[in-house]
Design an enzyme around this catalytic site. Structure first.
Site, PDB file in Angstrom:
ATOM      1  N   GLU A 180      -5.182 -33.463 -23.094  1.00 32.54           N
ATOM      2  CA  GLU A 180      -5.980 -32.243 -23.251  1.00 32.54           C
ATOM      3  C   GLU A 180      -5.089 -31.015 -23.119  1.00 32.54           C
ATOM      4  O   GLU A 180      -5.259 -30.020 -23.822  1.00 32.54           O
ATOM      5  CB  GLU A 180      -7.087 -32.192 -22.181  1.00 32.54           C
ATOM      6  CG  GLU A 180      -8.210 -33.192 -22.393  1.00 32.54           C
ATOM      7  CD  GLU A 180      -8.962 -32.921 -23.687  1.00 32.54           C
ATOM      8  OE1 GLU A 180      -9.283 -31.755 -23.959  1.00 32.54           O
ATOM      9  OE2 GLU A 180      -9.200 -33.889 -24.442  1.00 32.54           O
TER      10      GLU A 180
ATOM     11  N   ASP B 277      -7.846 -15.710 -17.898  1.00 34.75           N
ATOM     12  CA  ASP B 277      -8.684 -16.315 -16.868  1.00 34.75           C
ATOM     13  C   ASP B 277      -9.608 -17.376 -17.479  1.00 34.75           C
ATOM     14  O   ASP B 277     -10.207 -17.157 -18.537  1.00 34.75           O
ATOM     15  CB  ASP B 277      -9.534 -15.189 -16.245  1.00 34.75           C
ATOM     16  CG  ASP B 277     -10.285 -15.631 -15.012  1.00 34.75           C
ATOM     17  OD1 ASP B 277      -9.629 -15.984 -14.026  1.00 34.75           O
ATOM     18  OD2 ASP B 277     -11.544 -15.632 -15.034  1.00 34.75           O
TER      19      ASP B 277
ATOM     20  N   ASP C 160      -4.171   3.759   2.767  1.00 36.97           N
ATOM     21  CA  ASP C 160      -5.609   3.440   2.905  1.00 36.97           C
ATOM     22  C   ASP C 160      -5.839   1.962   3.235  1.00 36.97           C
ATOM     23  O   ASP C 160      -6.978   1.506   3.320  1.00 36.97           O
ATOM     24  CB  ASP C 160      -6.393   3.855   1.650  1.00 36.97           C
ATOM     25  CG  ASP C 160      -6.021   3.028   0.414  1.00 36.97           C
ATOM     26  OD1 ASP C 160      -5.112   2.168   0.512  1.00 36.97           O
ATOM     27  OD2 ASP C 160      -6.630   3.250  -0.645  1.00 36.97           O
TER      28      ASP C 160
ATOM     29  N   ASN D  70      -0.434   4.568  -0.117  1.00 37.80           N
ATOM     30  CA  ASN D  70      -1.061   5.817   0.357  1.00 37.80           C
ATOM     31  C   ASN D  70      -1.782   5.664   1.693  1.00 37.80           C
ATOM     32  O   ASN D  70      -2.557   6.535   2.083  1.00 37.80           O
ATOM     33  CB  ASN D  70      -2.026   6.364  -0.706  1.00 37.80           C
ATOM     34  CG  ASN D  70      -3.172   5.406  -0.981  1.00 37.80           C
ATOM     35  OD1 ASN D  70      -3.192   4.282  -0.446  1.00 37.80           O
ATOM     36  ND2 ASN D  70      -4.128   5.824  -1.791  1.00 37.80           N
TER      37      ASN D  70
ATOM     38  N   ASP E   4      -1.678  -1.130  -3.946  1.00 35.57           N
ATOM     39  CA  ASP E   4      -1.982  -0.383  -5.161  1.00 35.57           C
ATOM     40  C   ASP E   4      -0.823  -0.457  -6.156  1.00 35.57           C
ATOM     41  O   ASP E   4       0.235  -0.998  -5.849  1.00 35.57           O
ATOM     42  CB  ASP E   4      -2.339   1.073  -4.814  1.00 35.57           C
ATOM     43  CG  ASP E   4      -1.395   1.636  -3.759  1.00 35.57           C
ATOM     44  OD1 ASP E   4      -0.183   1.579  -4.002  1.00 35.57           O
ATOM     45  OD2 ASP E   4      -1.868   2.073  -2.682  1.00 35.57           O
TER      46      ASP E   4
ATOM     47  N   ASP F  56       0.861  -1.187   0.000  1.00 32.98           N
ATOM     48  CA  ASP F  56       0.000   0.000   0.000  1.00 32.98           C
ATOM     49  C   ASP F  56       0.894   1.233   0.000  1.00 32.98           C
ATOM     50  O   ASP F  56       1.792   1.347   0.829  1.00 32.98           O
ATOM     51  CB  ASP F  56      -0.880  -0.055   1.265  1.00 32.98           C
ATOM     52  CG  ASP F  56      -1.708   1.204   1.441  1.00 32.98           C
ATOM     53  OD1 ASP F  56      -1.923   1.919   0.444  1.00 32.98           O
ATOM     54  OD2 ASP F  56      -2.150   1.446   2.585  1.00 32.98           O
TER      55      ASP F  56
HETATM   56  C1  NOJ Z   1     -10.164 -17.842 -11.986  1.00 35.05           C
HETATM   57  C2  NOJ Z   1      -9.551 -16.848 -11.079  1.00 35.05           C
HETATM   58  O1  NOJ Z   1      -8.221 -17.195 -10.836  1.00 35.05           O
HETATM   59  C3  NOJ Z   1     -10.409 -16.843  -9.846  1.00 35.05           C
HETATM   60  O2  NOJ Z   1      -9.796 -16.113  -8.803  1.00 35.05           O
HETATM   61  C4  NOJ Z   1     -11.749 -16.301 -10.213  1.00 35.05           C
HETATM   62  O3  NOJ Z   1     -12.601 -16.378  -9.086  1.00 35.05           O
HETATM   63  C5  NOJ Z   1     -12.373 -17.086 -11.354  1.00 35.05           C
HETATM   64  N1  NOJ Z   1     -11.447 -17.395 -12.399  1.00 35.05           N
HETATM   65  C6  NOJ Z   1     -13.494 -16.314 -11.973  1.00 35.05           C
HETATM   66  O4  NOJ Z   1     -12.991 -15.253 -12.734  1.00 35.05           O
HETATM   67 CA    CA Z   2      -3.579   2.090  -1.221  1.00 34.48          CA
END
Ligand code: NOJ
Ligand code: CA
Length: 554
Positions: free
Chosen positions: A286, A219, A44, A42, A48, A40
């Protein structure tokens, strides 16, 4: 080791392992940062982007090649940033776009690449695209999401289960249809079959590549498409359970087209940008497909067959690494254990007594390999998973709007033994784990036997020792089911061996498998304190202490 490049894939010469390819990412250590918890700047209590920038010298000194920063986009935080409400901006709690540009530039100056987390399977339900989509059945963005009629009054289209448990369908009273979400109801899946959505997503990728990103962590890549006939799930989980990979919800052939297109977007930018995939698969076969038939999809799919293991098991790990080396067609494997979704490895593999030794062993297991290895912030100092009991006492509030079962592995980075472990001058959004007085950067940097020093040593080996930098993998037989041994071979430039005793008692080994016999490793490159290995230099038959690691070189 001789190797030749053919059709974008590294070819081994008879009998050798696969050599490292020359792309930066194929031999990189990528360090995952959960920005909310790293530093962090700042006061808070929330980490960041400027905090990350302030710690780049630390990362440089540690020796990582790249950082992957988990989502810092504006988000309602139903899933702490994985519900994105604006793909081309920075959440105010993490800073500004200018702060991002500064971070990227400062990282580049130090030779560290930065990867952005691209959440491409779903948006937040507050994203303007979804707000438009749900506004009426004939809105132009209606088809950007997956809408279906129910199968009867009050009945969802199917009875599929989400990854987080519960149904994958939420009813929208205004338009009288259901929308699909493989994760939370606040994370509606986008419809990748729609060309407009696709183009908009590729523009998001271009935006961050222009803003200094060297690629993306992708993701949830298995889930981009669903079976368009929406059949019933052939293996529904038990009530209260969560969905796994099913043919209806994941691994659809259409995924490949999208990933090839996305890869083309990246290939249009200089500097070999990379895709690091959260590409869960049930089998190694796979996983091989995720790289693309012609190596033209995800360069670095994470190996969850390895990463999801939670027990020290020498035979099991040998199998996973041998598979990654022998069954991925020479593509680059990606090894990891800890992440913002996985409990920390110090706690997972630790036996309560020898956790530090074991942490060194699991480090050698990932970082000693050919290919790419991931680290999770704090792994290098042996951070522990915070216990559920302790977490349950932490009140919710604006900084911690909801509890998440994964909070235990998301506590603040432990920079020193003082107040808030040096993470924040204010009150941190999650408390610091109690082990921070011992397990912290400041103390461990001064201790040559610390977990930090062990990691820094391994990272140095990867950069400076020819066998670890350039060498292929050599499958070995340790002669003992409790010990995993493997070699690294860079031919005339040098060979090395890594021997890991995965048991709590001393073990005898007789290592075979090097072509031409035991090379006679005269140099001890690294050895954990536990690893007595007298006789290793001469014969390959020696004794190794409980949880010991012995790394020899020529
Ligand atoms: C995988 C991410 O690593 C996880 O943290 C997240 O909850 C799910 N995908 C949904 O985006
Ligand atoms: Ca911060």
């Amino acid at each position: 080791m001789k190797a030749a490049m053919a059709a974008g894939v590294w070819m081994a010469v008879a009998g050798s392992g696969w050599a490292q390819s020359s792309a930066w990412y194929d031999r990189a250590v990528i360090y995952e940062i959960y920005p909310r918890s790293f530093q962090d700047s700042n006061g808070d209590g929330i980490g960041d982007l400027n905090g990350i920038t302030a710690r780049l010298d630390y990362l440089k000194q540690l020796g990582v090649d790249a950082i992957w920063v988990t989502p810092f986009y504006p988000s309602p935080n139903a899933d702490f940033g994985y519900d994105v409400s604006d793909y081309v901006n920075v959440a105010p709690e993490y800073g500004t776009l200018a702060d991002w540009d500064h971070l990227a530039a400062e990282a580049r100056r130090r030779g560290i690449r930065v990867l952005v987390d691209f959440v491409l399977n779903h948006t937040s339900d507050r994203h303007p695209w979804f707000i438009e989509s749900r506004s009426s059945r004939n809105n132009p963005k209606r088809d950007w999401y997956v809408w279906r009629d129910g199968s009867g009054p009050g009945e969802p289209p199917t009875h599929w289960t989400s990854i987080f448990g519960g149904t994958t369908w939420t009813f929208d009273a205004k338009t009288g249809q259901w929308y699909y979400h493989i994760f939370l109801p606040q994370q509606p899946d986008v419809n990748w079959a729609n060309p407009g959505l696709r183009a908009a997503m590729y523009d998001v990728a271009r935006f961050w590549l222009r803003h200094g990103a060297s690629g993306f962590r992708l993701d949830a890549t298995p889930y981009l498409f669903e079976d368009p006939s929406f059949p019933e799930d052939p293996h529904p989980p038990k009530p209260g359970g969560a969905a796994g990979l099913e043919p209806c919800n994941s691994g659809r052939p259409e995924n490949h087209e999208v990933l090839r297109e996305l890869r083309k977007v990246l290939d249009g930018f200089p500097g070999q940008p990379v895709l690091l995939g959260e590409s869960t698969t049930a089998t190694i076969g796979e996983l091989r497909k995720v790289y693309g038939e012609h190596g033209d999809e995800i360069q670095l799919p994470m190996d969850f067959l390895f990463g999801n293991r939670t027990r020290l098991d020498a035979r099991g790990f040998k199998k996973e690494v041998d598979d990654a080396e022998l069954k991925l067609g020479g593509q680059t494997p990606v090894f990891f254990f800890s992440s913002h979704d996985h409990p920390r490895q110090w706690s997972v593999f630790g036996d309560g007594k020898n956790n530090d030794r074991i942490a060194k062993l699991t480090a050698a297991l990932t970082l000693g390999q050919r290919g790419c290895a991931l680290m999770y912030y704090g792994e290098e100092i042996g951070m522990a998973t915070m216990g559920a009991g302790e977490l349950s006492k932490v009140p919710l509030g604006p900084k911690r709007p909801r509890a998440d079962p994964r909070d235990g592995e998301r506590t603040p980075m432990q920079w020193d033994g003082g107040k808030n472990a040096g993470f924040s001058a204010g009150s941190p959004w999650l408390p610091v784990e109690k082990g921070h007085t011992t397990y912290n950067v400041e103390r461990e940097k001064r201790d040559p036997d610390s977990i930090y020093s062990w990691y820094a040593g391994l990272l140095k080996l990867r950069h400076t020792n020819a066998a670890f930098r350039d060498g292929g993998y050599v499958p070995l037989d340790s002669g003992n089911p409790e010990v995993f041994a493997f070699g690294r071979d860079a031919g005339a430039k040098g060979r090395a061996v890594v021997v890991m005793n995965m048991s709590g008692s001393e073990q005898k080994v007789r290592i075979t498998g090097f072509r031409g016999g035991w090379p006679g490793f005269a140099k001890v490159l690294m050895a954990s304190l536990a690893a007595g290995a007298a006789g290793a230099a001469e014969s390959g038959s020696f004794t190794i202490a409980a949880y010991g690691v012995w790394i020899g070189g020529e």
